[in-house]
Write a protein that holds these residues in place. Structure first.
Motif, PDB file in Angstrom:
ATOM      1  N   ALA A 145      43.131  34.353  34.197  1.00  0.00           N
ATOM      2  CA  ALA A 145      41.814  34.263  34.834  1.00  0.00           C
ATOM      3  C   ALA A 145      41.885  33.685  36.233  1.00  0.00           C
ATOM      4  O   ALA A 145      40.911  33.800  36.998  1.00  0.00           O
ATOM      5  N   ASP A 146      42.978  33.047  36.600  1.00  0.00           N
ATOM      6  CA  ASP A 146      43.126  32.389  37.905  1.00  0.00           C
ATOM      7  C   ASP A 146      43.209  33.448  39.018  1.00  0.00           C
ATOM      8  O   ASP A 146      44.155  34.226  39.073  1.00  0.00           O
ATOM      9  N   ALA A 147      42.227  33.444  39.905  1.00  0.00           N
ATOM     10  CA  ALA A 147      42.188  34.445  40.986  1.00  0.00           C
ATOM     11  C   ALA A 147      43.375  34.306  41.926  1.00  0.00           C
ATOM     12  O   ALA A 147      43.740  35.262  42.609  1.00  0.00           O
ATOM     13  N   ASN A 148      43.988  33.138  41.968  1.00  0.00           N
ATOM     14  CA  ASN A 148      45.139  32.942  42.849  1.00  0.00           C
ATOM     15  C   ASN A 148      46.411  33.560  42.252  1.00  0.00           C
ATOM     16  O   ASN A 148      47.347  33.857  42.986  1.00  0.00           O
ATOM     17  N   ALA A 149      46.432  33.728  40.946  1.00  0.00           N
ATOM     18  CA  ALA A 149      47.606  34.310  40.288  1.00  0.00           C
ATOM     19  C   ALA A 149      47.409  35.787  39.990  1.00  0.00           C
ATOM     20  O   ALA A 149      48.334  36.584  40.116  1.00  0.00           O
ATOM     21  N   ASN A 150      46.214  36.160  39.576  1.00  0.00           N
ATOM     22  CA  ASN A 150      45.948  37.527  39.121  1.00  0.00           C
ATOM     23  C   ASN A 150      44.918  38.196  40.019  1.00  0.00           C
ATOM     24  O   ASN A 150      43.723  37.925  39.917  1.00  0.00           O
ATOM     25  N   ARG A 151      45.392  39.079  40.871  1.00  0.00           N
ATOM     26  CA  ARG A 151      44.498  39.795  41.792  1.00  0.00           C
ATOM     27  C   ARG A 151      44.152  41.196  41.296  1.00  0.00           C
ATOM     28  O   ARG A 151      43.279  41.852  41.846  1.00  0.00           O
ATOM     29  N   LEU A 152      44.840  41.677  40.254  1.00  0.00           N
ATOM     30  CA  LEU A 152      44.760  43.095  39.935  1.00  0.00           C
ATOM     31  C   LEU A 152      44.025  43.447  38.645  1.00  0.00           C
ATOM     32  O   LEU A 152      43.295  44.429  38.605  1.00  0.00           O
ATOM     33  N   SER A 153      44.235  42.683  37.596  1.00  0.00           N
ATOM     34  CA  SER A 153      43.833  43.183  36.275  1.00  0.00           C
ATOM     35  C   SER A 153      42.766  42.353  35.580  1.00  0.00           C
ATOM     36  O   SER A 153      42.477  42.604  34.412  1.00  0.00           O
ATOM     37  N   TYR A 154      42.170  41.396  36.252  1.00  0.00           N
ATOM     38  CA  TYR A 154      41.179  40.544  35.577  1.00  0.00           C
ATOM     39  C   TYR A 154      39.995  41.354  35.071  1.00  0.00           C
ATOM     40  O   TYR A 154      39.339  40.978  34.099  1.00  0.00           O
ATOM     41  N   THR A 155      39.717  42.471  35.701  1.00  0.00           N
ATOM     42  CA  THR A 155      38.556  43.266  35.301  1.00  0.00           C
ATOM     43  C   THR A 155      38.599  43.665  33.827  1.00  0.00           C
ATOM     44  O   THR A 155      37.560  43.941  33.233  1.00  0.00           O
ATOM     45  N   LEU A 156      39.790  43.679  33.229  1.00  0.00           N
ATOM     46  CA  LEU A 156      39.898  44.063  31.826  1.00  0.00           C
ATOM     47  C   LEU A 156      39.208  43.074  30.895  1.00  0.00           C
ATOM     48  O   LEU A 156      38.805  43.429  29.793  1.00  0.00           O
ATOM     49  N   ILE A 157      39.084  41.829  31.329  1.00  0.00           N
ATOM     50  CA  ILE A 157      38.489  40.809  30.465  1.00  0.00           C
ATOM     51  C   ILE A 157      37.211  40.227  31.078  1.00  0.00           C
ATOM     52  O   ILE A 157      36.509  39.434  30.438  1.00  0.00           O
ATOM     53  N   GLN A 158      36.894  40.674  32.266  1.00  0.00           N
ATOM     54  CA  GLN A 158      35.736  40.141  32.987  1.00  0.00           C
ATOM     55  C   GLN A 158      34.467  40.266  32.148  1.00  0.00           C
ATOM     56  O   GLN A 158      34.158  41.321  31.597  1.00  0.00           O
ATOM     57  N   GLY A 159      33.731  39.166  32.041  1.00  0.00           N
ATOM     58  CA  GLY A 159      32.459  39.168  31.329  1.00  0.00           C
ATOM     59  C   GLY A 159      32.568  39.099  29.820  1.00  0.00           C
ATOM     60  O   GLY A 159      31.539  39.117  29.136  1.00  0.00           O
ATOM     61  N   LEU A 160      33.775  38.987  29.287  1.00  0.00           N
ATOM     62  CA  LEU A 160      33.928  39.015  27.824  1.00  0.00           C
ATOM     63  C   LEU A 160      33.984  37.637  27.187  1.00  0.00           C
ATOM     64  O   LEU A 160      33.486  37.448  26.075  1.00  0.00           O
TER      65      LEU A 160
END
Length: 601
Positions: A145-160
C-alpha cells in the motif's frame, strides 16, 4: 497479475503449456534437459528461458510478465489458484484454509501455516531463515500500500480494505522515512503470530484476488531494511526456489528451497487422473533441483535449442508453426491442432488464453489523443482477422470486447462487437479528422518492446494495412525497459499492448480504462470518460449476472466510440514439451509453474 501493455503475454504464453495426456504416456526419451549431475546424486535441472528482461524481482515494484517468471517461484502469497482445477479456483498457499467470514459479514479470519520459513540467507542470524508470522504479512501488505514502494499495482486492492487507502495517502506525504510501525491500517488486525483479520469495505467478489497477486507476496522486513532499493537484486522469500545466481542479460539460476512447505495438489479436473496429472498428489514440492533461465529474445534460437534437447519447453512461433503443426479439420467451429509426424515425439499443447491483445492510443498525444475521428479511421483500417491469419497462423479469435472470451462478461454475455476492416470508412473518417487522403497527417509512431523478428513483422503488417487508408506509420523498436518507461508515463502515440488476466474477472480488464488508474497505473492510455467511470464503479463489485453484463455492454460501446485502443485478438497458447517433462498442465494464472514440474530420468 501483472503489467501494462502485455503483448509479451502473447509471446510468452505461446510457450506456456497444457500437456496432452497421451504424450505423457509415451516412452521416455532422455534428453539434455535432465542429464546434469553426478551418477550418485544427479541433479534435475529444468532448462527454460526468458523472452525479455524483467523489470524487478521486488514483488511491489514489478507488474510485468518477465518479472513474474521469477517472483512466483521466489515468493509466496496468501492464496493461489489451484493448479489443476477448472474453472480457476482460489486455494490457500500460506494459509491452513480459506479465510473465514466473521459475524459482521465483511471481516475475515486468516490462519497461517506454522513452520513456514524464509529462505536461508545472510540477512538472518547465522544465515538460517526464520519462521514467517502474521507480522510479516501485515508488513508486506503495508508495503504494497506504500505509494513510495508501489507505483504500479495498488489499483488491484484500492478501495477494498478498510483504512488501506488512507494509509497510502499518508505515505505520499512522507516520501522519505515513512515508518510502518507508527501507522496502522485499521482493517488489518494481528491476533497472534499465526492469525490475523482483514476487514473489507464491502463483501465483494473481488476481495480475495489481490491476495493471490504476486505483488502482495510476503517478504521479511529485515531484508527490505538491509537492502532498500537493492532488495530486487537480493530477493528473500518463502518460495519453492531461491535465487542462486542472477543476470539480466545472461542466465539466471533458481535453486530448490529444501524447506519449502508446499505439496502437490490432491484434486484436479475431470480427466487429470487419467492423464497422470495426479500421480504426484500430496508429494512435497518442488521436484526439480534447479531452473536455468537464459535470456533468449528471438524465437528461432529458442526452437533450435529445444530441438537439441537443451530447453524443456518452447513457444511455437509463426514460422515454426508452419513447419511443425497441422490444423485438424473440425465440423463444430473449434480449432484443433496436431504435430506433423516427424515431431510427434514431443508433446503439443494449446489452449485459449485469458489475454486480450490490442494497440493502445496515448490520449495525451496532441495528434491521436485529441482526434477521435483519426482513431476511428485507424480502427477501420486495421484488420484483426488478417493479423490472426497471417501473424498467428489462425491461432486465435478476433476480440469483440476487451474481455477475453474465456472470462464471464465477454462478448458471449454482452453481444458486443468491435470494428471490422472497412477501408472506405477509414478514408471517410480520415477526412473527417482533417486529413483527406492522409494529406497533412504526419507519420504516426508505434512503440514496440523489442526489435525481434516477430515485433518487426507485426509492425510491417500494421503499416501495410493502414497504408491502404493513406495513414503512415513508423516503428520504434527499443529495449523492454525503455518501452515500459515510455508507456508507464503515457508518453506515446500508439503502443503495442495486451493484457493477461491478473484474476479471472472482467473487472480486471475494464480497469485498464478507468480514469483513476491513469499512468503510472494500468490505464496508460490516460483515457478519461465520466460515463465509463460511472458504469465501471457500479459494476465493479457486482456478482456476475445480467445486470452486470448490461453495464459491461455500455462500457464496450463507449470504448468503441472513443477508441482509446484497437482490439486485435484472444490468442491460443501453444508450444511443445520435451517427452520427459512431467506434471504439466497449462494454468493461465500460473504461467511459470516450475514448482510443480518434474523430469523423468
Amino acid at each position: 497479475m501483472k503489467f501494462q501493455n502485455r503483448w509479451l503475454a502473447f509471446l510468452c504464453l505461446l510457450g506456456s503449456f497444457a500437456v496432452q495426456p497421451g504424450c505423457t504416456k509415451k516412452k521416455v526419451e532422455e534428453s539434455k534437459v535432465s542429464s546434469t549431475g553426478s551418477a550418485e546424486a544427479p541433479l534435475k535441472i529444468f532448462y527454460h528461458y526468458r523472452r525479455s528482461e524483467e523489470k524487478s524481482l521486488d514483488p511491489v515494484k514489478s507488474f510485468d510478465e518477465a518479472s513474474r517468471q521469477h517472483i512466483r517461484s521466489l515468493f509466496d502469497t496468501l492464496l493461489e489458484y489451484n493448479y489443476l482445477k477448472r474453472p480457476y479456483e482460489l486455494a490457500p498457499l500460506l494459509l491452513t484454509k480459506m479465510p473465514e467470514k466473521q459475524a459482521d459479514g465483511v471481516t475475515y479470519l486468516f490462519t497461517l501455516k506454522q513452520g513456514v520459513k524464509f529462505h536461508d540467507h545472510a540477512v538472518f542470524p547465522e544465515g538460517n531463515g526464520r519462521e514467517m508470522t502474521a507480522d510479516d504479512v501485515i508488513f508486506s501488505l503495508k508495503r504494497f500500500a506504500d505509494a513510495n514502494a508501489n507505483r504500479l499495482s495498488y489499483t488491484l486492492i484500492q478501495g477494498l480494505v478498510v483504512g488501506m487507502d488512507e494509509f497510502r495517502e499518508l505515505s505520499k506525504k512522507q516520501p522519505q522515512g515513512f515508518d510502518y510501525a507508527k501507522h496502522e491500517i485499521s482493517g488489518l488486525k494481528k491476533l497472534d503470530n499465526y492469525r490475523f483479520t482483514i476487514t473489507f469495505t464491502r463483501d465483494s467478489p473481488l476481495n480475495f484476488y489481490p491476495l493471490a497477486f504476486e505483488g502482495t507476496s510476503v517478504v521479511p522486513k529485515e531484508a527490505v531494511a538491509k537492502y532498500g532499493d537493492d532488495f530486487d537484486k537480493n530477493p528473500v522469500g518463502t518460495g519453492a526456489f531461491y535465487l542462486k545466481s542472477y543476470s539480466r542479460r545472461g542466465t539466471t539460476v533458481l535453486a530448490k528451497n529444501p524447506n519449502y512447505h508446499g505439496t502437490y495438489p490432491t484434486e484436479g479436473a475431470p480427466g487429470d487422473k487419467e492423464a497422470g496429472l495426479l500421480e504426484a498428489a500430496g508429494k512435497k514440492l518442488p521436484f526439480v533441483d534447479e531452473i536455468h533461465l537464459p535470456l533468449i529474445e528471438e524465437t528461432q534460437p529458442a526452437m533450435l535449442k529445444f530441438k537439441k534437447g537443451e530447453v524443456a519447453w518452447v513457444a511455437i512461433g509463426r514460422d515454426d508453426y508452419i513447419a511443425m503443426v497441422d490444423r485438424v479439420p473440425t465440423t463444430d467451429g473449434t480449432k484443433k491442432f496436431k504435430l506433423k509426424p516427424e515431431y510427434e515425439k514431443y508433446a503439443l499443447y494449446y489452449v485459449p488464453s485469458l489475454a486480450t491483445n490490442f494497440m493502445r492510443f496515448g490520449m495525451k498525444d496532441p495528434v491521436v489523443g485529441k482526434n477521435k475521428a483519426l482513431r476511428q479511421a485507424i480502427a477501420y483500417a486495421m484488420s484483426a482477422d488478417g493479423f490472426i491469419e497471417l501473424m498467428m497462423n489462425g491461432r486465435g479469435n478476433r476480440s469483440e470486447s476487451i474481455v477475453p472470451n474465456e472470462i464471464a462478461g465477454s462478448t458471449r454475455e454482452t453481444g458486443s462487437t468491435w470494428y471490422t476492416q472497412n477501408i472506405e470508412m477509414a478514408k471517410k473518417k480520415l477526412a473527417e479528422a482533417g486529413y483527406p487522403d492522409g494529406k497533412g497527417l504526419p507519420a504516426l509512431t508505434v512503440e514496440y518492446r523489442s526489435a525481434i523478428k516477430d515485433q518487426r513483422q507485426q509492425y510491417e503488417f500494421m503499416r501495410n494495412e493502414l497504408a491502404k487508408a493513406n495513414i503512415k506509420l513508423e516503428g520504434n523498436f527499443q529495449s523492454f525497459s525503455n518501452f515500459l518507461k515510455k508507456t508507464d508515463e503515457g508518453n506515446y502515440q500508439i503502443a503495442d499492448a495486451g493484457w493477461n488476466a491478473d484474476y479471472p474477472d472482467a473487472e480486471n480488464f475494464y480497469s485498464l480504462f478507468y480514469s483513476k488508474n491513469k499512468a503510472p497505473g494500468p490505464n496508460t492510455s490516460n483515457f478519461e470518460n465520466a460515463q465509463f467511470d460511472a458504469a465501471y464503479e457500479k459494476a465493479r463489485h457486482m456478482m456476475n449476472g445480467p445486470e452486470r453484463y448490461k453495464l459491461f455492454a455500455e462500457m464496450d460501446a463507449i470504448l468503441k466510440e472513443e477508441v482509446p485502443m484497437i482490439l486485435i485478438s484472444n490468442h491460443y497458447v501453444m508450444g511443445v514439451l520435451q517427452p520427459n517433462v512431467r506434471n504439466f498442465k497449462r494454468n493461465l494464472l500460473e504461467e511459470y509453474p516450475y514448482k510443480y514440474v518434474d523430469l523423468a530420468r
